[in-house]
Design an enzyme around this catalytic site. Structure first.
Site, short mmCIF file in Angstrom:
data_model
loop_
_atom_site.label_atom_id
_atom_site.label_comp_id
_atom_site.label_asym_id
_atom_site.label_seq_id
_atom_site.Cartn_x
_atom_site.Cartn_y
_atom_site.Cartn_z
N GLU A 195 0.37 -1.25 -4.78
CA GLU A 195 -0.72 -0.29 -4.57
C GLU A 195 -1.94 -0.74 -5.37
OE1 GLU A 195 -3.21 2.33 -3.52
OE2 GLU A 195 -1.21 2.52 -2.62
N ASP B 230 -5.32 1.47 5.67
CA ASP B 230 -6.74 1.79 5.86
C ASP B 230 -7.19 1.26 7.22
OD1 ASP B 230 -9.49 2.06 5.77
OD2 ASP B 230 -9.65 1.45 3.67
N GLY C 270 0.84 -1.19 0.00
CA GLY C 270 0.00 0.00 0.00
C GLY C 270 0.87 1.23 0.00
#
Length: 245
Positions: free
Chosen positions: A93, A149, A70
């Site tokens: 990503e 996240d 990420g």
């Protein structure tokens, strides 16, 4: 909701090298992407099937040893390339425009700095699903999870990038003594990640002194675009590093 792409559209090959650094405003996208959604990705059936030379002109018979999971807009990935010129690092990503930006950024850096940044690359993929398709057992020396996240809703905690099932996959691709680096500005997520990694039999947490002695510990704070944003907003940053035993 993110529009699905055909398999060909999901190519990991970047566009022709630009003459100057790309501008993020032309690559804006939502902050996070649903990792469970049925996106289309190109991925190898086995790590031996993947041609890393399409990303790294000088990789030869070497292997990628660092993975930024990420990687966002690639700030930390670029730092890795500068600090470890003899190591190959990949950013993974899931977001289309963001990964396009990182690919174009790397191509521009290579063009503007001849012979440099040939040790970093970005791949658009879902690391929660396909990590072991790219990496052999014990291949990686370092894995980075920077500002993942948080998935605040309890029902979505199972989507967090650090969980019991995925930790077994991370253990598989990490070599003995390999490190997992985490940083977040969300205390609840920090505690979640620490709890799950410490409970996993393959990992132990580094002491505060060991964290301070790690050359990357300070770079975790402000090298990434998200880290800079947290600094501007005077937010908290929670760092933890774990070793595979």
């Amino acid at each position: 909701m993110e529009v699905e792409e055909s398999k060909n559209d999901a190519s990991v090959v970047a566009s022709p090298a630009p003459t100057k650094l790309p501008q993020k405003r032309f690559y804006r996208q939502r902050a996070h992407s649903n990792p469970i959604a049925d996106h289309s990705f190109d991925y190898p059936i086995h790590p031996d099937d993947y041609d890393w030379s399409q990303h790294y002109p000088t990789i030869g018979d070497k292997r990628v040893e660092f993975a930024d999971i990420g990687c966002g807009y690639g700030g930390f990935l670029v730092t890795l390339g500068e600090m470890f010129p003899d190591k190959f690092a990949v950013g993974m990503e899931i977001r289309v425009k963001v990964s396009d930006y990182v690919m174009d950024r790397i191509q521009a850096l290579r063009k503007l700095n001849e012979g440099q940044y040939e040790n970093i690359a970005c791949i658009r993929t879902n690391a929660m699903k396909y990590l072991t398709n790219f990496f052999h057992k014990g291949q990686l020396e370092k894995m980075f999870f920077l500002y993942p996240d948080p998935h605040f809703k309890k029902a979505k905690h199972k989507w967090r990038i650090i969980n019991s099932a995925l930790l077994s996959e991370y253990s598989y691709v990490l070599r003995q003594g390999g490190l997992i680096y985490t940083i977040t500005d969300v205390k609840d997520l920090h505690e979640w990640m620490c709890k799950h990694i410490e409970q996993h039999p393959a990992f132990e947490r580094l002491t505060d002194d060991e964290v301070k002695a790690d050359v990357l510990s300070e770079k975790l704070l402000d090298s990434s675009e998200e880290g800079k944003k947290v600094t501007r907003n005077k937010g908290d940053k929670f760092v933890a590093i774990f070793r595979k035993i």
